[in-house]
Scaffold this active site. Structure first.
Site, PDB file in Angstrom:
ATOM      1  N   LYS A  96       0.882  -1.171   0.000  1.00 16.90           N
ATOM      2  CA  LYS A  96       0.000   0.000   0.000  1.00 16.90           C
ATOM      3  C   LYS A  96       0.915   1.216   0.000  1.00 16.90           C
ATOM      4  CE  LYS A  96      -3.567   2.399   2.581  1.00 16.90           C
ATOM      5  NZ  LYS A  96      -3.062   3.288   3.630  1.00 16.90           N
ATOM      6  N   ALA A 184      -9.382   6.167   3.882  1.00 20.27           N
ATOM      7  CA  ALA A 184      -9.199   7.362   4.720  1.00 20.27           C
ATOM      8  C   ALA A 184     -10.437   8.244   4.744  1.00 20.27           C
ATOM      9  CB  ALA A 184      -7.997   8.191   4.283  1.00 20.27           C
ATOM     10  N   GLY A 185     -10.715   8.759   5.950  1.00 22.22           N
ATOM     11  CA  GLY A 185     -11.771   9.737   6.128  1.00 22.22           C
ATOM     12  C   GLY A 185     -13.123   9.185   6.530  1.00 22.22           C
ATOM     13  N   THR A 207      -9.261   4.085  12.131  1.00 24.85           N
ATOM     14  CA  THR A 207      -9.580   4.869  13.321  1.00 24.85           C
ATOM     15  C   THR A 207     -11.036   4.749  13.746  1.00 24.85           C
ATOM     16  OG1 THR A 207      -7.899   6.451  12.564  1.00 24.85           O
ATOM     17  CG2 THR A 207      -9.336   7.153  14.357  1.00 24.85           C
TER      18      THR A 207
END
EC number: 2.8.1.10
Length: 257
Positions: A96, A184-185, A207
């Protein structure tokens, strides 16, 4: 089935392995989510001293596919060297690829990313490229050999969800045969559903699960949300309209004079 470089997977949810309260919680998260691929930072493995070896052994016992990443790299040289070390450590051509341009936004340096991708592709790597939601960048990454592209929907860890659905939708429309993963996000399961409804192949997150109040329950929620979005896209989603359209037929309706 989800296909990455000739390998097929049932789960369309990929997970990071950082920030979990404990390895046991991570184990339960992976089990509950059904994920088959987890990402691991080489820097975590090399910087953790004796504990890094324990974590690597723990990962091997989970019976999941490891996707090493170049998190924390800011230059082409750093990213390429980290990828080479990861291939030696994890015994995989998968990487990645992340080349960060700004330490505050963690936005990818798209120029360095494309150049690093070309170098690694020439060395036989199979690249998962972390990038922005810019179509032209995605096309350039495809040109240099990337077969899996991972646009963000918002900055890493921001939990804002898809900010530019038009941009993400255009990447899918112009690159219909490319494997696309939102990376992401993502902050909530509904964000994952929205992204999958755009036609993306999978979601990678960390996260939102690791820092939730109950990571195991949240992992299950995300797994279901990803599947719901994918199924909705495959079924064909009703286009939004500016005016009302009656859903009840008027045939047979009584006429009063």
């Amino acid at each position: 089935m989800l296909n990455f470089y000739g390998h097929e997977f049932s789960s369309r949810l990929l997970l990071g392995t950082a920030q979990y309260p404990s390895p046991e919680i991570l184990r339960k998260v992976i089990d509950k989510s059904g994920t088959e691929i987890v990402t691991v930072s080489l820097r975590r493995e090399t910087a953790g001293g004796k504990h890094s070896g324990q974590f690597w052994q723990f990962l091997k016992e989970l019976n999941v596919t490891i996707l090493p990443n170049t998190a924390g790299c800011y230059t082409i040289k750093e990213a390429v060297t980290t990828a080479q070390l990861a291939r030696d450590l994890f015994k995989t051509p998968w990487i990645k690829l992340e080349v960060i341009g700004n330490p505050d936004t963690l936005q990818p340096n798209i120029f360095a990313l494309v150049e690093a991708a070309q170098i690694l592709n020439n060395e036989g790597f199979q690249i998962f490229a972390y990038t922005t939601d810019d179509l032209i960048v995605a096309e350039k990454l495809l040109e240099v050999g990337c077969r899996v592209i991972m646009p963000w929907c918002a900055p890493i860890g921001s939990a804002k969800g898809p900010r530019d659905t038009d941009g993400l939708r255009s990447i899918r429309a112009y690159l219909p045969d490319l494997t696309l993963v939102i990376d992401a996000g993502i902050g909530r399961p509904s964000h994952a559903t929205i992204a999958m409804e755009l036609g993306y192949d999978a979601i990678l997150l960390n996260t939102a699960v690791a820092k939730s109040g109950d990571p195991v329950l949240m992992a299950e929620a995300f797994s279901k949300a990803v599947n719901a979005g994918y199924m909705a896209y495959k079924a064909g989603i009703l286009e939004a309209r500016d005016v009302a359209v009656p859903s009840t037929p008027i045939i047979g309706k009584a006429v009063f004079s």
